[in-house]
Motif scaffolding. Structure first.
Motif, PDB file in Angstrom:
ATOM      1  N   LEU A  18      -1.240  17.892  -4.754  1.00 40.97           N
ATOM      2  CA  LEU A  18      -0.588  18.415  -3.555  1.00 40.97           C
ATOM      3  C   LEU A  18      -1.499  18.350  -2.338  1.00 40.97           C
ATOM      4  CD1 LEU A  18       1.237  21.572  -4.990  1.00 40.97           C
ATOM      5  CD2 LEU A  18       2.282  19.402  -4.305  1.00 40.97           C
ATOM      6  N   SER A  19      -2.826  18.340  -2.586  1.00 40.32           N
ATOM      7  CA  SER A  19      -3.780  18.309  -1.464  1.00 40.32           C
ATOM      8  C   SER A  19      -4.074  16.891  -0.992  1.00 40.32           C
ATOM      9  CB  SER A  19      -5.093  18.982  -1.876  1.00 40.32           C
ATOM     10  OG  SER A  19      -5.738  18.238  -2.901  1.00 40.32           O
ATOM     11  N   VAL A  20      -3.550  15.889  -1.698  1.00 41.66           N
ATOM     12  CA  VAL A  20      -3.804  14.493  -1.332  1.00 41.66           C
ATOM     13  C   VAL A  20      -2.875  14.101  -0.193  1.00 41.66           C
ATOM     14  CG1 VAL A  20      -3.788  12.105  -2.115  1.00 41.66           C
ATOM     15  CG2 VAL A  20      -4.585  13.920  -3.658  1.00 41.66           C
ATOM     16  N   THR A  21      -3.444  13.679   0.908  1.00 39.73           N
ATOM     17  CA  THR A  21      -2.643  13.296   2.070  1.00 39.73           C
ATOM     18  C   THR A  21      -2.199  11.839   1.962  1.00 39.73           C
ATOM     19  OG1 THR A  21      -4.652  12.713   3.282  1.00 39.73           O
ATOM     20  CG2 THR A  21      -3.810  14.949   3.563  1.00 39.73           C
ATOM     21  N   ALA A  22      -1.119  11.543   2.644  1.00 39.74           N
ATOM     22  CA  ALA A  22      -0.613  10.165   2.640  1.00 39.74           C
ATOM     23  C   ALA A  22      -1.519   9.277   3.483  1.00 39.74           C
ATOM     24  CB  ALA A  22       0.809  10.139   3.193  1.00 39.74           C
ATOM     25  N   GLY A  23      -1.378   7.976   3.270  1.00 41.21           N
ATOM     26  CA  GLY A  23      -2.158   7.022   4.046  1.00 41.21           C
ATOM     27  C   GLY A  23      -3.138   6.273   3.191  1.00 41.21           C
ATOM     28  N   PRO A  24      -3.850   5.324   3.791  1.00 39.00           N
ATOM     29  CA  PRO A  24      -4.796   4.509   3.027  1.00 39.00           C
ATOM     30  C   PRO A  24      -5.926   5.355   2.459  1.00 39.00           C
ATOM     31  CG  PRO A  24      -5.076   4.148   5.378  1.00 39.00           C
ATOM     32  CD  PRO A  24      -3.839   4.968   5.219  1.00 39.00           C
ATOM     33  N   SER A  53      -2.773  24.836 -17.305  1.00 40.97           N
ATOM     34  CA  SER A  53      -3.030  23.684 -18.167  1.00 40.97           C
ATOM     35  C   SER A  53      -3.683  22.599 -17.320  1.00 40.97           C
ATOM     36  CB  SER A  53      -1.734  23.157 -18.786  1.00 40.97           C
ATOM     37  OG  SER A  53      -0.882  22.608 -17.781  1.00 40.97           O
ATOM     38  N   VAL A  54      -4.151  21.534 -17.978  1.00 45.44           N
ATOM     39  CA  VAL A  54      -4.748  20.434 -17.227  1.00 45.44           C
ATOM     40  C   VAL A  54      -3.685  19.716 -16.412  1.00 45.44           C
ATOM     41  CG1 VAL A  54      -5.950  18.226 -17.408  1.00 45.44           C
ATOM     42  CG2 VAL A  54      -6.669  20.151 -18.834  1.00 45.44           C
ATOM     43  N   THR A  55      -2.519  19.469 -16.999  1.00 43.79           N
ATOM     44  CA  THR A  55      -1.466  18.791 -16.232  1.00 43.79           C
ATOM     45  C   THR A  55      -1.030  19.641 -15.040  1.00 43.79           C
ATOM     46  OG1 THR A  55       0.090  19.590 -17.930  1.00 43.79           O
ATOM     47  CG2 THR A  55      -0.574  17.280 -18.046  1.00 43.79           C
ATOM     48  N   ASP A  56      -0.973  20.955 -15.214  1.00 46.84           N
ATOM     49  CA  ASP A  56      -0.667  21.846 -14.088  1.00 46.84           C
ATOM     50  C   ASP A  56      -1.741  21.727 -13.018  1.00 46.84           C
ATOM     51  OD1 ASP A  56       0.422  23.974 -12.526  1.00 46.84           O
ATOM     52  OD2 ASP A  56      -0.948  25.375 -13.518  1.00 46.84           O
ATOM     53  N   ALA A  57      -3.018  21.682 -13.416  1.00 51.52           N
ATOM     54  CA  ALA A  57      -4.115  21.558 -12.460  1.00 51.52           C
ATOM     55  C   ALA A  57      -4.054  20.233 -11.715  1.00 51.52           C
ATOM     56  CB  ALA A  57      -5.451  21.701 -13.176  1.00 51.52           C
ATOM     57  N   VAL A  58      -3.707  19.144 -12.418  1.00 45.54           N
ATOM     58  CA  VAL A  58      -3.578  17.840 -11.760  1.00 45.54           C
ATOM     59  C   VAL A  58      -2.475  17.890 -10.719  1.00 45.54           C
ATOM     60  CG1 VAL A  58      -2.998  15.409 -12.075  1.00 45.54           C
ATOM     61  CG2 VAL A  58      -4.528  16.540 -13.694  1.00 45.54           C
ATOM     62  N   THR A  98       0.771   6.035 -11.443  1.00 42.40           N
ATOM     63  CA  THR A  98       0.865   6.994 -10.338  1.00 42.40           C
ATOM     64  C   THR A  98       0.943   8.396 -10.943  1.00 42.40           C
ATOM     65  OG1 THR A  98       3.270   6.755 -10.307  1.00 42.40           O
ATOM     66  CG2 THR A  98       2.010   5.338  -8.829  1.00 42.40           C
ATOM     67  N   GLY A  99       0.827   9.387 -10.107  1.00 38.45           N
ATOM     68  CA  GLY A  99       0.883  10.747 -10.621  1.00 38.45           C
ATOM     69  C   GLY A  99      -0.316  11.106 -11.475  1.00 38.45           C
ATOM     70  N   THR A 100      -1.450  10.508 -11.183  1.00 35.59           N
ATOM     71  CA  THR A 100      -2.683  10.822 -11.906  1.00 35.59           C
ATOM     72  C   THR A 100      -3.783  11.149 -10.911  1.00 35.59           C
ATOM     73  OG1 THR A 100      -3.448   8.520 -11.951  1.00 35.59           O
ATOM     74  CG2 THR A 100      -2.063   9.243 -13.784  1.00 35.59           C
ATOM     75  N   LEU A 101      -4.840  11.789 -11.413  1.00 35.22           N
ATOM     76  CA  LEU A 101      -6.005  12.121 -10.606  1.00 35.22           C
ATOM     77  C   LEU A 101      -7.217  11.540 -11.319  1.00 35.22           C
ATOM     78  CD1 LEU A 101      -6.943  13.865  -8.112  1.00 35.22           C
ATOM     79  CD2 LEU A 101      -7.491  15.633  -9.800  1.00 35.22           C
ATOM     80  N   PRO A 150     -13.299  17.072  -8.529  1.00 32.59           N
ATOM     81  CA  PRO A 150     -13.573  18.409  -7.984  1.00 32.59           C
ATOM     82  C   PRO A 150     -12.323  19.205  -7.642  1.00 32.59           C
ATOM     83  CG  PRO A 150     -14.183  16.679  -6.412  1.00 32.59           C
ATOM     84  CD  PRO A 150     -13.900  16.010  -7.714  1.00 32.59           C
ATOM     85  N   THR A 151     -11.268  18.532  -7.174  1.00 33.96           N
ATOM     86  CA  THR A 151     -10.045  19.282  -6.862  1.00 33.96           C
ATOM     87  C   THR A 151      -9.363  19.776  -8.130  1.00 33.96           C
ATOM     88  OG1 THR A 151      -8.822  17.177  -6.728  1.00 33.96           O
ATOM     89  CG2 THR A 151      -9.638  18.114  -4.661  1.00 33.96           C
ATOM     90  N   LEU A 152      -9.549  19.065  -9.232  1.00 35.11           N
ATOM     91  CA  LEU A 152      -9.003  19.510 -10.514  1.00 35.11           C
ATOM     92  C   LEU A 152      -9.722  20.769 -10.981  1.00 35.11           C
ATOM     93  CD1 LEU A 152      -7.273  18.955 -13.118  1.00 35.11           C
ATOM     94  CD2 LEU A 152      -9.261  17.734 -13.984  1.00 35.11           C
TER      95      LEU A 152
END
Length: 461
Positions: free
Chosen positions: A209-215, A199-204, A105-108, A187-189
């Motif tokens: 933050l733009s990822v919405t909850a749900g399936p 940094s890349v981790t900052d960009a991730v 988790t916590g990855t893009l 693309p969001t990265l």
């Protein structure tokens, strides 16, 4: 809109061609003549539904991203909203170092936001490297589109690429971090990097933050065949079961010759064929487009769908992505019954084979027989799950050159391709604006709208 009867030709009967023809009917009206050319015995292209163990199973594209609006809106428009399925929420696993790991988790797309997001998947030295990544200088140029590995390898190391990023990119593109452009893969990265992420981790973290909850994923109950059949019914176009061999200008539009020798007139043409086929068709009249299309490479793949008796002790996960370098034949395993929660008399699963860069000699999608693919599938299931599986039914589906590769600079290449088109030609397909079904539907709709505008809008003197 003029009352003049217009004629449109759509070359290719996959989801892009079908959607384009349907949108043409909506926009151009009942008087328009719409002809679609597709030599196969069925429409839909890589949207293909087969019966496996008495159950309708998609053996090409399986799921769509529900956070994109195109498919939910199209299903609702076609009165098929009740056919939309959601996942159970079961998460996938990663097979790395000959064992299963939870998908981090916590990855893009497998790119970490922190060292903690990779814990248990990579070694301590790599974790320390991820933790130190924000201190590395970031020489990012806004608008840049390097290969994913060109940015990430020096910052995170090979284990992050092989064990986290590559499994994701292999599942989507049948490609890898060495071959896929960062702007297509994440693309969001790249948007966060363009906006000044340090940094890349900052960009991730910003991108997440733009990822919405749900399936994340959805599917069509009864398989994509339900959608294909409804688009065909509503499009009310003439299907010519033949390939187009040549296209020429006739002074009042275009003349298409099909493989049977018949001739067809069109005021506007939409090409919904793979890039390599487009390059061959338009080389004489649109050499700039043909040259750009010829630079888009593709990968071949095969899907083995299997039904096994209920009760086999698969884990309660949606499937398994395979890290680079593992001694498995498959690149991914989908535990379909677990993923979609379908209660049937059998347990359903799919194994996917084939990656970009496989030669004709070692590409399982081309070389292996059905019996070999089945033997490899059973070996992989034994290695991954420590299970002996006895199939009730099996279906093998091969997809030669069906996975376009979104290499570095892909958007610029597509812009060049489109810039070389005559005014009344449009393109649609998975090699353009996204490989997923929603992106194909969106591009096809835009192509249809542009085609109608091109013949209804007078040319300025």
């Amino acid at each position: 809109m003029t009352s003049v009867k217009r004629s449109y030709c759509v070359v290719g009967g996959g989801i892009s061609g079908l959607t384009a023809a349907y949108r043409l009917r909506q926009t151009a009206g009942d008087q328009a003549s719409i002809t679609l050319f597709e030599p196969s015995d069925r429409l839909g292209g890589v949207l293909r539904t087969e019966q496996v163990g008495g159950v309708a199973v998609d053996v090409g594209a399986e799921a769509f991203v529900v956070r994109r609006p195109e498919i939910p809106e199209l299903l609702a428009e076609l009165n098929l909203a009740n056919e939309q399925l959601g996942t159970t929420g079961a998460r996938p696993l990663i097979y790395s170092q000959q064992r299963l790991h939870p998908l981090p988790t916590g990855t893009l797309n497998g790119i970490p936001s922190s060292a903690e997001s990779m814990a248990g998947l990579v070694n301590d030295a790599t974790l320390a490297r991820i933790a130190a990544e924000p201190d590395l200088p970031l020489n990012w140029q806004p608008g840049a589109d390097p290969a994913v590995a060109d940015l990430l390898a020096d910052r995170f190391g090979e284990q992050v690429l092989a064990r986290s990023v590559d499994p994701m990119l292999s599942g989507v593109y049948a490609g890898s971090s060495a071959t896929i452009g960062l702007r297509s893969a994440a693309p969001t990265l790249t948007a966060a990097l363009d906006a000044g992420a340090t940094s890349v981790t900052d960009a991730v973290r910003r991108a997440l933050l733009s990822v919405t909850a749900g399936p994340i994923f959805g599917a069509v109950g009864g398989g994509y065949a339900v959608l294909v059949e409804e688009l065909f019914r509503r499009g009310r176009f003439h299907w010519v079961q033949a390939a187009v061999d040549t296209v020429g200008a006739d002074g009042q539009g275009w003349t298409l010759h099909d493989a049977t020798g018949q001739e067809w007139h069109a005021d506007a043409v939409i090409f919904a064929v793979p890039a390599a086929r487009l390059a061959k068709l338009v080389g004489t009249l649109a050499p700039r487009t043909a040259a750009a299309a010829g630079r888009i490479e593709s990968a071949s793949s095969a899907v083995l769908a299997m039904a096994v008796p209920r009760g086999v002790a698969f884990p309660q996960n949606s499937g398994v992505l395979v890290a680079s370098g593992e001694r498995l034949h498959a690149k991914a395993i989908t535990l379909s019954s677990r993923k979609w929660g379908r209660r049937t008399d059998v347990e359903l699963l799919r194994l996917s084979f084939g990656r970009f860069g496989d030669s004709a000699e070692n590409n399982p999608a081309i070389r292996a027989s059905d019996d070999e693919l089945l033997a490899w599938a059973l070996e992989d299931l034994s290695a991954v799950f420590d299970l002996t599986v006895e199939p009730v039914d099996v279906h093998v589906q091969r997809w030669p050159d069906a996975m376009p590769q979104y290499g570095p600079g892909h958007r610029g290449l597509v812009a060049e391709l489109r810039a070389g088109l005559p005014r009344t030609w449009q393109v649609a397909g998975s090699y353009l604006d996204g490989i997923g079904v929603p992106a194909c539907v969106g591009a096809a709709g835009r192509a249809a709208a542009a085609a109608v505008r091109s013949v209804e809008t007078p040319v300025a003197p």
